[in-house]
Design an enzyme around this catalytic site. Structure first.
Site, short mmCIF file in Angstrom:
data_model
loop_
_atom_site.label_atom_id
_atom_site.label_comp_id
_atom_site.label_asym_id
_atom_site.label_seq_id
_atom_site.Cartn_x
_atom_site.Cartn_y
_atom_site.Cartn_z
N TYR A 1 12.69 -34.13 -8.16
CA TYR A 1 12.69 -33.03 -9.38
C TYR A 1 11.62 -32.12 -9.21
O TYR A 1 10.31 -32.66 -8.89
CB TYR A 1 12.85 -33.83 -10.61
CG TYR A 1 12.59 -32.90 -11.58
CD1 TYR A 1 13.60 -32.32 -12.50
CD2 TYR A 1 11.22 -32.58 -12.17
CE1 TYR A 1 13.41 -31.58 -13.25
CE2 TYR A 1 11.03 -31.67 -13.15
CZ TYR A 1 12.06 -31.20 -13.67
OH TYR A 1 11.87 -30.36 -14.77
N GLU B 1 13.42 -24.55 -12.85
CA GLU B 1 13.49 -26.07 -12.43
C GLU B 1 14.44 -25.95 -11.23
O GLU B 1 15.46 -25.56 -11.09
CB GLU B 1 14.28 -26.70 -13.70
CG GLU B 1 14.15 -28.32 -13.66
CD GLU B 1 15.20 -28.84 -14.98
OE1 GLU B 1 14.13 -29.16 -15.87
OE2 GLU B 1 16.37 -28.53 -14.84
#
Ligand code: GDP
Ligand code: MN
Length: 394
Positions: free
Chosen positions: A105, A193
C-alpha cells in the site's frame, strides 16, 4: 471530487509513474476488442475492472482476469451488469494482467493536523487501509513531506525499508513516492492512493524481471481548488454524481446531506452552522447543511427547497435568513413560489431579519406561513413540528 481509476492513472502516468496500459470499455464488445489488442501484444491474460467510485471492487467481484477475447467479453458483460455498493457499473477498465509477486500500500494524503502532505506505506497491500489501520496500526508507516523541500530521497528510502523493500526496487520506490507527492501538488489533490503498488514479474529476452507497478489508483481532488484546474473538471463522472449535488452546484448552493429530520435553509456558512447547533440544542437533528449564499434570488430559494424536500427523512423545514445583501422579500417570494409548486407538504418555520424584513413578514403573513422572531423560537417550533409529523406518520 472523486475520479475514476482510469482517470487517476492518467494523472499518475503524467508524472512519469509506472502504470500498466489500459482501455476503458462501455460494452462487452468494446472490452473484447481491447482484450484482443492487449493479448496480441504479449499479455498472457487481461484484467477487467469495474469503474465505480467506491473501494473494495475486488471483494465485490468487480475485478476479474480473462485469458481470451471471448472470455473477456463474457466477464465484462457480467461486471457491466453488476451493482457495487448500490452503484450500477457502466464502464470497465481493460488492461494486461500483471503477474503479482507482492502487493504493497502506498498513499499520500493532505494531513490537516501537520499541514503537510503525508505519505503512508504498508506491506499489507491490496487490503483497504482503513482495515489495516484498525487491526494493525503499527503496520502503517508514515513520513511527512516538507512544504518547501518536498519529499526527500532518504525519507522515501526509510519508508521503503519499513515495508521490506530493498535492492533493485529501492530506486523505483523513491521515484514512485516522489511521484505521488508531485501528483498531489500538480492537481491539488487531497488523496493519491496506490493500492496495490505491486512487485510484478515480466518475462523479457533475458528471462524474468521484477519491477514495481501501480496496479490501482485512487485520486480525490480538492473541490475548492478545481477552479485552478479547468482541465480536471471534465474528469467529473456525471454517471455517478448525486443529482442533488449537481443541482446544488448549478445554483451555487452549498449543500451537504446529513442524517436528521429538520431541513435547514440558511444564508451564510457561519449562520448555517449556528442554526444546526440550535436545532440540536432544541432536541432535533438537522437533515442538511445548506447555505444559499449571498444575494440569493427567488429561483435559488426554490432550488434549495427542492433539494431539502428531495430527502424523504425531512419532517420540518427551518428557514433562517439574515438579510444583508440577501433581501428578505426576495427570499419570502422564493418560499411562496416553492411552496406553491412542491409535491410534499412539510411544516415550515421561517425567520427572516435584516434587509426588507418588514416586507418579507407581510408577504409571509399573507401566505399564512409560520414565522418566528428569534432563532431559538424558530428552532423550537421546527423541532416540535417534526416530532408531530413523525408521530403522525408512525
Ligand atoms: P479494489 O478492490 O477496488 O481496490 O481494486 P484493485 O484494483 O486494487 O484490485 C483488487 C485486487 O485484484 C488487487 O489487490 C489484486 O490482488 C488483484 N488485481 C488487480 N489487478 C491485477 C492484475 O493485473 N493481475 C492480477 N493477478 N491481480 C490483479
Ligand atoms: Mn485497490
Amino acid at each position: 471530487m472523486k475520479i475514476q481509476e482510469a482517470d487517476a492513472k492518467s494523472l499518475l502516468a503524467a508524472q512519469g509513474l509506472p502504470v500498466p496500459p489500459w482501455a476503458v470499455a462501455r460494452t462487452p464488445a468494446e472490452a473484447r476488442a481491447a482484450a484482443e489488442r492487449f493479448l496480441a501484444h504479449g499479455a498472457g491474460r487481461v484484467v477487467i475492472k469495474a469503474q465505480v467510485l467506491v473501494g473494495g471492487r475486488g471483494k465485490a467481484g468487480g475485478v476479474k482476469l480473462a485469458g481470451s477475447p471471448a472470455e473477456a467479453e463474457e466477464v465484462a458483460g457480467r461486471i457491466l451488469g453488476m451493482e457495487i455498493k448500490g452503484i450500477p457499473v457502466r464502464k470497465v477498465l481493460v488492461g494486461p494482467a500483471a503477474v503479482i509477486v507482492k502487493e504493497f500500500y502506498l498513499g499520500a494524503i493532505l494531513d490537516r493536523a501537520s499541514r503537510r502532505i503525508v505519505l503512508m506505506a504498508s506491506a499489507e497491500g491490496g487490503v483497504e487501509i482503513e482495515e489495516v489501520a484498525k487491526a494493525t496500526p503499527e503496520a502503517i508507516h508514515r513520513v511527512e513531506a516538507h512544504p518547501l523541500l518536498g519529499l526527500l530521497d532518504w525519507q522515501a528510502r526509510e519508508l521503503a525499508f519499513a515495508v521490506g523493500l530493498a535492492g533493485p526496487h529501492l530506486r523505483d520506490f523513491v521515484k514512485i513516492a516522489k511521484g505521488l507527492v508531485a501528483t498531489m501538488r500538480a492537481n491539488d489533490a487531497d488523496l493519491v492512493e496506490v493500492n496495490p503498488l505491486a512487485i510484478i514479474r515480466e518475462s523479457g529476452p533475458e528471462g524474468h524481471v521484477e519491477r514495481l507497478a501501480c496496479l490501482d489508483a485512487k485520486v480525490t481532488l480538492d473541490d475548492s481548488a478545481l477552479p485552478r484546474h479547468p482541465d480536471l473538471e471534465k474528469l467529473r463522472d456525471l454517471d455517478e454524481e448525486d443529482p442533488a449535488d449537481a443541482e446544488a452546484r448549478h445554483y451555487d448552493i452549498s449543500f451537504i446531506h446529513l442524517d436528521g429530520s429538520i431541513g435547514c435553509m440558511v444564508n451564510g456558512a457561519g449562520l448555517a452552522m449556528t442554526t444546526m447547533d440550535l436545532v440540536n440544542r432544541a432536541g432535533g437533528a438537522p437533515a442538511n447543511f445548506l447555505d444559499i449564499g449571498g444575494g440569493a434570488k427567488a429561483d435559488r430559494v426554490s432550488a434549495a427547497m427542492r433539494l431539502i424536500l428531495a430527502d424523504p427523512k425531512v419532517r420540518a423545514i427551518l428557514v433562517n435568513i439574515f438579510g444583508g445583501i440577501t433581501r428578505g422579500d426576495e427570499v419570502a417570494r422564493g418560499l411562496i413560489d416553492a411552496r406553491a409548486r412542491q409535491e410534499r407538504e412539510v411544516p415550515m418555520v421561517v425567520r427572516i431579519v435584516g434587509t426588507n424584513a418588514e416586507e418579507a413578514a407581510r408577504l409571509l403573513r399573507e401566505a399564512a406561513f409560520e414565522t418566528a422572531a428569534t432563532l431559538d423560537e424558530a428552532a423550537a417550533k421546527a423541532v416540535a413540528a417534526a416530532g408531530q409529523a413523525t408521530g403522525g406518520a408512525a
